[in-house]
Write a protein that holds these residues in place. Structure first.
Motif, PDB file in Angstrom:
ATOM      1  N   SER A 128       3.996 -10.629  -4.117  1.00 53.69           N
ATOM      2  CA  SER A 128       2.694 -10.019  -3.847  1.00 53.69           C
ATOM      3  C   SER A 128       1.646 -11.093  -3.613  1.00 53.69           C
ATOM      4  N   ALA A 129       0.695 -10.778  -2.753  1.00 53.26           N
ATOM      5  CA  ALA A 129      -0.444 -11.646  -2.448  1.00 53.26           C
ATOM      6  C   ALA A 129      -1.481 -10.777  -1.754  1.00 53.26           C
ATOM      7  N   GLY A 130      -2.667 -11.291  -1.569  1.00 52.08           N
ATOM      8  CA  GLY A 130      -3.669 -10.495  -0.876  1.00 52.08           C
ATOM      9  C   GLY A 130      -5.060 -11.066  -1.037  1.00 52.08           C
ATOM     10  N   PHE A 131      -6.051 -10.196  -0.840  1.00 54.92           N
ATOM     11  CA  PHE A 131      -7.442 -10.622  -0.920  1.00 54.92           C
ATOM     12  C   PHE A 131      -8.287  -9.531  -1.557  1.00 54.92           C
ATOM     13  N   TYR A 132      -9.445  -9.953  -2.004  1.00 56.39           N
ATOM     14  CA  TYR A 132     -10.447  -9.040  -2.553  1.00 56.39           C
ATOM     15  C   TYR A 132     -11.738  -9.251  -1.770  1.00 56.39           C
ATOM     16  N   ALA A 133     -12.359  -8.143  -1.350  1.00 58.79           N
ATOM     17  CA  ALA A 133     -13.610  -8.223  -0.603  1.00 58.79           C
ATOM     18  C   ALA A 133     -14.595  -7.207  -1.163  1.00 58.79           C
ATOM     19  N   LYS A 134     -15.867  -7.563  -1.157  1.00 58.91           N
ATOM     20  CA  LYS A 134     -16.895  -6.626  -1.596  1.00 58.91           C
ATOM     21  C   LYS A 134     -18.167  -6.819  -0.785  1.00 58.91           C
ATOM     22  N   TYR A 135     -18.894  -5.732  -0.671  1.00 55.81           N
ATOM     23  CA  TYR A 135     -20.242  -5.788  -0.100  1.00 55.81           C
ATOM     24  C   TYR A 135     -21.082  -4.763  -0.837  1.00 55.81           C
ATOM     25  N   LYS A 136     -22.098  -5.265  -1.523  1.00 59.47           N
ATOM     26  CA  LYS A 136     -22.917  -4.426  -2.391  1.00 59.47           C
ATOM     27  C   LYS A 136     -22.011  -3.695  -3.390  1.00 59.47           C
ATOM     28  N   PHE A 137     -22.003  -2.358  -3.368  1.00 58.49           N
ATOM     29  CA  PHE A 137     -21.222  -1.619  -4.354  1.00 58.49           C
ATOM     30  C   PHE A 137     -19.826  -1.238  -3.853  1.00 58.49           C
ATOM     31  N   LEU A 138     -19.492  -1.575  -2.621  1.00 59.60           N
ATOM     32  CA  LEU A 138     -18.179  -1.268  -2.060  1.00 59.60           C
ATOM     33  C   LEU A 138     -17.230  -2.447  -2.252  1.00 59.60           C
ATOM     34  N   SER A 139     -16.016  -2.161  -2.711  1.00 61.97           N
ATOM     35  CA  SER A 139     -15.017  -3.219  -2.877  1.00 61.97           C
ATOM     36  C   SER A 139     -13.677  -2.763  -2.317  1.00 61.97           C
ATOM     37  N   VAL A 140     -12.932  -3.735  -1.797  1.00 62.08           N
ATOM     38  CA  VAL A 140     -11.581  -3.500  -1.298  1.00 62.08           C
ATOM     39  C   VAL A 140     -10.662  -4.541  -1.919  1.00 62.08           C
ATOM     40  N   GLN A 141      -9.645  -4.077  -2.599  1.00 62.73           N
ATOM     41  CA  GLN A 141      -8.617  -4.967  -3.138  1.00 62.73           C
ATOM     42  C   GLN A 141      -7.322  -4.655  -2.388  1.00 62.73           C
ATOM     43  N   PHE A 142      -6.828  -5.613  -1.617  1.00 60.76           N
ATOM     44  CA  PHE A 142      -5.604  -5.423  -0.834  1.00 60.76           C
ATOM     45  C   PHE A 142      -4.549  -6.367  -1.379  1.00 60.76           C
ATOM     46  N   ARG A 143      -3.573  -5.808  -2.054  1.00 63.26           N
ATOM     47  CA  ARG A 143      -2.548  -6.619  -2.723  1.00 63.26           C
ATOM     48  C   ARG A 143      -1.186  -5.930  -2.587  1.00 63.26           C
ATOM     49  N   PRO A 144      -0.616  -5.943  -1.372  1.00 62.67           N
ATOM     50  CA  PRO A 144       0.669  -5.279  -1.147  1.00 62.67           C
ATOM     51  C   PRO A 144       1.802  -5.989  -1.873  1.00 62.67           C
ATOM     52  N   GLU A 145       2.925  -5.268  -1.999  1.00 61.26           N
ATOM     53  CA  GLU A 145       4.095  -5.804  -2.690  1.00 61.26           C
ATOM     54  C   GLU A 145       5.343  -5.600  -1.831  1.00 61.26           C
ATOM     55  N   PHE A 146       6.167  -6.629  -1.792  1.00 61.50           N
ATOM     56  CA  PHE A 146       7.454  -6.542  -1.112  1.00 61.50           C
ATOM     57  C   PHE A 146       8.554  -6.667  -2.159  1.00 61.50           C
ATOM     58  N   VAL A 147       9.491  -5.713  -2.131  1.00 61.16           N
ATOM     59  CA  VAL A 147      10.577  -5.687  -3.111  1.00 61.16           C
ATOM     60  C   VAL A 147      11.916  -5.826  -2.396  1.00 61.16           C
ATOM     61  N   TYR A 148      12.746  -6.697  -2.922  1.00 56.83           N
ATOM     62  CA  TYR A 148      14.128  -6.814  -2.453  1.00 56.83           C
ATOM     63  C   TYR A 148      15.044  -6.792  -3.675  1.00 56.83           C
ATOM     64  N   ALA A 149      16.082  -5.937  -3.605  1.00 58.73           N
ATOM     65  CA  ALA A 149      17.076  -5.893  -4.678  1.00 58.73           C
ATOM     66  C   ALA A 149      18.465  -5.966  -4.077  1.00 58.73           C
ATOM     67  N   GLU A 150      19.278  -6.868  -4.598  1.00 56.97           N
ATOM     68  CA  GLU A 150      20.658  -6.977  -4.144  1.00 56.97           C
ATOM     69  C   GLU A 150      21.415  -5.675  -4.388  1.00 56.97           C
ATOM     70  N   ASN A 151      21.088  -5.004  -5.505  1.00 56.66           N
ATOM     71  CA  ASN A 151      21.599  -3.657  -5.798  1.00 56.66           C
ATOM     72  C   ASN A 151      23.126  -3.609  -5.745  1.00 56.66           C
ATOM     73  N   LYS A 152      23.747  -4.516  -6.470  1.00 57.86           N
ATOM     74  CA  LYS A 152      25.206  -4.620  -6.481  1.00 57.86           C
ATOM     75  C   LYS A 152      25.848  -3.436  -7.209  1.00 57.86           C
ATOM     76  N   PHE A 153      27.085  -3.136  -6.824  1.00 55.12           N
ATOM     77  CA  PHE A 153      27.856  -2.091  -7.502  1.00 55.12           C
ATOM     78  C   PHE A 153      28.057  -2.473  -8.971  1.00 55.12           C
ATOM     79  N   PHE A 154      28.104  -1.449  -9.840  1.00 58.07           N
ATOM     80  CA  PHE A 154      28.431  -1.676 -11.243  1.00 58.07           C
ATOM     81  C   PHE A 154      29.157  -0.442 -11.772  1.00 58.07           C
ATOM     82  N   ASP A 155      29.901  -0.619 -12.839  1.00 58.03           N
ATOM     83  CA  ASP A 155      30.579   0.505 -13.474  1.00 58.03           C
ATOM     84  C   ASP A 155      29.544   1.439 -14.064  1.00 58.03           C
ATOM     85  N   GLY A 156      29.503   2.658 -13.557  1.00 56.00           N
ATOM     86  CA  GLY A 156      28.492   3.604 -13.998  1.00 56.00           C
ATOM     87  C   GLY A 156      29.069   4.741 -14.810  1.00 56.00           C
ATOM     88  N   PHE A 157      28.390   5.870 -14.778  1.00 55.03           N
ATOM     89  CA  PHE A 157      28.759   7.007 -15.622  1.00 55.03           C
ATOM     90  C   PHE A 157      30.157   7.528 -15.298  1.00 55.03           C
TER      91      PHE A 157
END
Length: 572
Positions: A128-157
């Motif tokens: 995650s990364a991003g920026f924060y911006a404001k003007y007077k009483f208005l604010s924008v916080q933009f902080r997107p997230e990228f997720v990667y999971a190998e998600n390997k097989f495992f012995d389950g139920f």
């Protein structure tokens, strides 16, 4: 009359000076910093009126720290994240910290409170990364997230079960909640808006739209109604950014209305041998409207004491009405009798196809003793009335409690030892098992996705019927910390008791975990690392009928798992 005029003047002053306000947040689950803030309060270094029960935090407002919102604990003037300032000084743009979170499980998924990460085996990362911006009483916080999971097989139920009664109990839970064992059969990637928001800020109140993770209540490892175990969901919010002082004490709170979505995955991967697809009931393809409230009160006469409540409702969008109570049912009656319709024989929640949860909590910290105690008690079903509540308080209950204590270490007084423990219990009480049936926490007969967003519980990460006992002993100095963690995690007991033969008490799935963790800061960098070993007794419940002559000498199905984690944040 003078008081009314003074209040109006103050309100107008706030409106015209709102441009000075910065409404940056420290996201829930931020490595190193969140725990450091809470420790600093126990040491008497931060505002004693802040409850830490309504998060994310707004450090600049709550603590009056110059760079606290930039992941700095103290007023560090060396940080220069601002890349643009308007000529009139009423606006700015600044860079937010770059964060890389990583974890690796060697055998099967383990862990919670990791936001957009999913339960997965193998390697997983969140950037995650991003920026924060404001003007007077208005604010924008933009902080997107990228997720990667190998998600390997495992012995389950599937590998641990072979009986009809076991499968019926399994789908009895899974058909009422959206918690897939595995998110598909291959690698998982997703780009999300993450910890982003657009707000109008009028200190000490903020209103806006956000996808940030939320945390309600005093818990550290778990929270009954709102944690960062699941992906943050889109919501409109009205919240405080710092405690609001009144003649009787201070208040903090938040009201949200949001959108919960399904994962799109079945409990087990369909089409695989032995998964009993015939018992699976597909979930409605409809998003859910979520309404939630948290309110915390700090009495002026009792320093360090915080009393609070949380409440939440959800219903399918197709079942939504258009009245105020349909959008904000958190303000409706708290007993069944208050909403009962004698003609239909239904309560208000049943008639509207809604599900609700509620809890009360206490946090009491003692600055002189450098310690805190906390407790949360929740219900996943209304009592009929107050008389019923007093007669049967254990009906549909869940609870957690914990404490922290800091001891001074070292001659200079800047080194400390912290001892903390927490106990969480979500399994049904003996009363609910034997006498008065109660639904399993985070599952529902009408809301088929249960209390989830994108396939994970938005409450306590231990999930339906879970219980946890954890102990942490840490040395710390400023942001630097070295710790030892021990915990015992018992998986879904409500499923277990529905699946076992009468008198079969040997097969609980219990994880015994021990690990080391460390936080460290170096110039503009923050590091957080952990290494944990998990001994999983009766992995996946081990309910096969392989009984032996000697009661405890049965064929065991245990597993061993290692989890490694490394998080790095760069503060501009």
């Amino acid at each position: 009359m003078k008081k009314i005029i003074a209040a109006i003047v103050i309100g107008i002053s706030i409106m015209f000076n709102a441009y000075k306000i910065m409404a940056q947040t420290v996201p829930v689950g931020t490595p190193v910093i969140e725990d450091a803030y809470r420790r600093a309060q126990l040491l008497g270094k931060l505002d004693s009126n802040v409850s830490f029960t309504v998060r994310p935090l707004y450090p600049l407002q709550a603590f009056r720290k110059g760079n606290a919102s930039l992941f700095y604990l103290d007023n560090d003037t060396s940080a220069k994240p601002v890349i643009y300032t308007t000529k009139n000084g009423k606006g700015l743009v600044q860079l937010l910290p770059i964060t890389l979170m990583q974890q690796y499980n060697t055998h099967n998924p383990y862990g919670w409170n990791d936001g957009a990460m999913i339960p997965a085996n193998g390697y997983q990362t969140l950037f995650s990364a991003g920026f924060y911006a404001k003007y007077k009483f208005l604010s924008v916080q933009f902080r997107p997230e990228f997720v990667y999971a190998e998600n390997k097989f495992f012995d389950g139920f599937t590998q641990a079960q072979n009986e009809e009664r076991v499968w019926k109990a399994f789908y009895g839970v899974k058909n009422g909640t959206d918690m897939p064992e595995r998110f598909g059969s291959g690698a998982y990637t997703k780009l999300l808006p993450g910890q982003s928001s657009i707000r109008l800020n009028f200190d000490p109140v903020s209103v806006g739209v956000s996808t940030e993770n939320l945390w309600w209540g005093p818990g550290v490892r778990n929270s009954l109604l709102m944690s960062n175990t699941a992906t943050g969901f889109l919501h409109a919010t009205l919240n405080t950014t710092r405690p609001i002082a009144t003649p009787i004490g201070s208040f903090e709170g938040q009201v949200v209305g949001g959108k919960l979505v399904g994962s799109g995955y079945s409990p087990l991967v369909l089409g695989q041998p032995g998964n009993r697809d015939d018992l699976y009931k597909p979930k409605p393809d409809n998003w859910r409207y979520f309404s939630g409230l948290v309110l915390t009160y700090h009495p002026k006469w009792v320093p360090g004491l915080f009393l609070g409540l949380t409440r939440s409702f959800q219903t399918y969008q197709k079942d939504m009405g258009k009245s105020f109570n349909d959008y904000f049912p958190v303000f409706t009656g708290v007993t069944k009798v208050s909403t009962y319709d004698p003609v239909s024989g239904l309560t208000g929640e049943d008639a509207k196809n809604r599900d609700q949860l509620t809890s009360l909590f206490v946090r009491w910290y003692f600055t002189g003793a450098q310690a805190e105690l906390y407790f949360e008690y929740g219900k996943n079903d209304h009592n009929w009335d107050l008389r019923d509540l007093f007669l049967d308080p254990q009906h549909s209950r869940a609870y957690l409690w914990g404490f922290k204590k800091i001891f001074n270490a070292g001659s200079r007084g800047d080194e400390h030892i912290q001892v903390s423990a927490e106990v969480s219990e979500l399994s049904a009480s003996a009363n609910d098992v034997a006498i008065r049936h109660a639904g399993i926490w985070y599952t529902h007969s009408t809301i088929k996705q249960g209390y989830t967003n994108n396939g994970e519980v938005i409450g306590a990460g231990i999930g339906p019927g879970g219980s946890l006992q954890s102990l942490d002993i840490s040395w710390f100095k400023g942001l630097k910390r070295l710790g030892l963690q021990v915990e015992r995690y018992k998986h879904n007991q409500d499923l277990y008791y529905n699946a076992v033969n009468k008198g079969e008490l040997r097969r609980h799935w219990v994880d015994l975990a021990i690990g080391l963790s460390s936080d460290w800061d170096y110039k503009n960098l923050l590091f957080s690392a952990r290494m944990m070993y998990i001994n999983q007794l009766n992995y996946q419940l081990n309910l096969k009928d392989d009984y032996s002559l000697f009661y405890f000498n049965y064929k065991r199905h245990d597993a061993n798992n290692f989890q490694f984690g490394l998080n790095v944040a760069y503060r501009f």
